[in-house]
Write an enzyme that holds these catalytic residues in place. Structure first.
Site, mmCIF file in Angstrom:
data_model
loop_
_atom_site.group_PDB
_atom_site.id
_atom_site.type_symbol
_atom_site.label_atom_id
_atom_site.label_comp_id
_atom_site.label_asym_id
_atom_site.label_seq_id
_atom_site.Cartn_x
_atom_site.Cartn_y
_atom_site.Cartn_z
ATOM 1 N N ASP A 180 -9.013 2.235 0.685
ATOM 2 C CA ASP A 180 -7.711 2.452 0.901
ATOM 3 C C ASP A 180 -7.675 0.543 0.074
ATOM 4 O O ASP A 180 -8.179 0.123 0.120
ATOM 5 C CB ASP A 180 -7.121 2.259 1.818
ATOM 6 C CG ASP A 180 -5.609 1.302 1.826
ATOM 7 O OD1 ASP A 180 -4.535 2.444 1.780
ATOM 8 O OD2 ASP A 180 -4.999 0.707 2.786
ATOM 9 N N ASP A 199 -3.867 -1.663 0.062
ATOM 10 C CA ASP A 199 -3.853 -2.215 0.419
ATOM 11 C C ASP A 199 -3.981 -2.574 1.876
ATOM 12 O O ASP A 199 -3.771 -1.835 2.869
ATOM 13 C CB ASP A 199 -1.941 -2.333 0.357
ATOM 14 C CG ASP A 199 -1.731 -1.586 -0.761
ATOM 15 O OD1 ASP A 199 -0.958 -3.148 -1.097
ATOM 16 O OD2 ASP A 199 -1.240 -0.517 -0.915
#
Length: 514
Positions: free
Chosen positions: A16, A18
């Site tokens: 991922d 963020d």
């Protein structure tokens, strides 16, 4: 199930973006996200302007893992069986008597069966699962406060306005159009909000790639924002690190929906183009689904069942769906671990060691202006949590990723590191207590029972291991064996580099293992 997990056994490693690869300056980002919501509600929806004023002590209300009950305006911290451990109405923390009056003697939340084991969305509640969400919890609580002040509210209907503020500030075209205040602010001054990856993290990514691992970047952020983040934190050559980049992935649906529901799309100038019937080659794509991605991974690896591991910070969007729908190994990036684990380490040494031999967490606050500025440098935003004590000049230098000579000055490296750590400090709340455990107290002098939180139980159920940051493992060998979460092992096994202090039973305060 094997007791240990190693990245060396994986063929595919996905990330991922963020709060996983990209770490944020939490105080600045929180304020910006809150303002983006509040400004819209005040200027576009006519909410009280008082919503725009936030005092420093207000941020203590923010806490990952809260559930907002949209029917009664209450925010809840739950135990693993749905017991309401703590609650507030708006920002006002409820007493034990009020909790019992609202939720009954067993203190059960009526929607728990709907969300437990599914993380299903509902128009009746919202789960605050990640750091982008948390300012919204404070905002909604304050909205409830203001509505209660102005009239006797029996039904709260503000959620549609909150959704409208999200759509206005964070829609796909917002970055390009400059709408709202979030994207324009980050574009204008990315260094105010973003923390660069350390050289050791970048080297670790290259080591993974050189070891033949297929590296994926899967983010729900749109391509233009993803490019801004990655160029800042990794460098302009970031695309060379990843074999496949997927933006606007719309997680968790990416992991669970079939190809017909969510086909991959090509991109041209950050605009999505025609849907693809399948995924034929590595590259940069938008939307998509795990099924088509997995078919391409089979081709790339030459294996019928390539072993995949996915790193993420959101239980709902990353860890649960990757584990449950695709049988991926999952590494939860849990920033709270930095605080609740490190507190134990510093407390144990606090009174027994001289200052020069204490760990990096016990750092004096008397930093000079020059040292504060050095703490703002871009060299090392992340922490090496594999070290618990920095008693030599060599260890001090290791704390700083730039390896500069000035880091050799005794004490300077630790102070700079502390300044950087303050930027990325996880949210710790006195009002809501530990992220991992809490006490349940009844009326009439009933003894307090210590229980695991729902969030803590989810970590054990759906994560392979949990780490505070990528920095915590960046200097390890790729074949390092991590103790993993297992049903037949103590709950604190699976956290690296050390478990949260509240999870480790003490002779006088045992925690029930079920």
């Amino acid at each position: 199930m094997a007791e240990h997990f190693s990245l060396a056994d994986s063929d595919v490693i996905g990330f991922d973006l963020d709060h996983t690869l990209c770490r944020y300056n939490v105080p600045e980002t929180f304020a910006l996200i809150y303002d983006s919501f509040a400004q819209f509600l005040v200027e576009q929806k006519g909410y009280d302007r008082e919503l725009m004023t936030v005092t420093p002590d207000c941020w203590d209300f923010c806490f990952k893992g809260l559930l907002l009950d949209l029917e009664d305006g209450n925010l809840l911290k739950l135990g693993e069986d749905g017991t309401v451990l703590r609650a507030s109405h708006g920002t006002r923390i409820l007493t034990v008597e009020e909790i019992l009056e609202t939720y009954g003697k067993k203190r059960k939340w009526k929607h728990f069966k709907t969300i437990n084991g599914t993380f299903a969305r509902s128009g009746k509640y919202h789960f605050y699962d990640n750091y982008f969400d948390l300012p919204g919890a404070l905002l909604c609580a304050r909205v409830v406060d203001l509505l209660d002040q102005n009239r006797n509210v029996k039904k709260y209907e503000f959620w549609k306005d909150v959704i409208a503020s999200i759509e206005y500030n964070y829609k796909a075209s917002a970055f390009k159009e400059g709408s709202g205040i979030y994207f324009p602010s980050v574009k204008k001054d990315p260094g105010k909000y973003l923390l660069r990856c350390s050289e050791s993290v970048k080297d670790w990514l290259r080591r993974l790639k050189n070891a033949g691992k297929v590296l994926l970047l899967i983010t729900s952020s749109h391509s233009d924002y993803c490019r801004l983040l990655c160029e800042y934190i990794l460098g302009e050559d970031f695309e060379e690190i990843f074999d496949i980049i997927i933006t606007n992935a719309l997680k968790p649906g990416f992991f669970s929906q079939i190809p017909q529901q969510r086909p991959f799309r090509t991109l041209a100038n950050d605009e999505e183009r025609e849907p693809l019937p399948s995924l034929e080659k590595p590259g940069w794509y938008s939307q998509g689904n795990w099924s088509h991605l997995n078919e391409l991974l089979k081709t790339i690896t030459g294996k019928s069942e390539p072993k995949a591991v996915y790193f993420g910070d959101s239980m709902r969007s990353d860890i649960f769906p990757a584990h449950s729908y695709n049988n991926c190994e999952t590494v939860l990036v849990l920033e709270e671990l930095e605080v609740e684990a490190s507190q134990q380490a510093t407390t144990d040494r606090k009174d027994s060691e001289p200052l020069e031999k204490k760990g990096k967490y016990e750092i004096p606050n008397n930093m000079s202006e020059e040292e504060e500025k050095e703490g703002d440098t871009e060299a090392t935003p992340s922490l090496d949590l594999t070290l618990t004590s920095t008693s030599s000049e060599t260890d001090t230098a290791r704390c700083l990723e730039d390896g500069s000579a000035r880091a050799q000055e005794p004490g300077r490296g630790e102070r700079i590191l502390q300044s950087q750590r303050q930027k990325m400090s996880p949210v710790v709340s006195e009002q809501w207590g530990s992220y991992f455990v809490d006490g349940v107290t009844g009326l009439e002098g009933e003894a307090e029972t210590q229980v695991h939180t729902w969030c803590s139980n989810n970590i054990n159920t759906y994560s392979t291991i949990a780490i505070p940051s990528l920095q915590a493992i960046a200097d390890l060998s790729l074949d390092h064996k991590f103790p993993r979460f297992c049903p037949d092992q103590p709950r604190f096994k699976g956290y690296y580099p050390r478990p949260p202090a509240p999870l480790v039973p003490r002779p006088s305060e045992p925690i029930t293992q079920e």
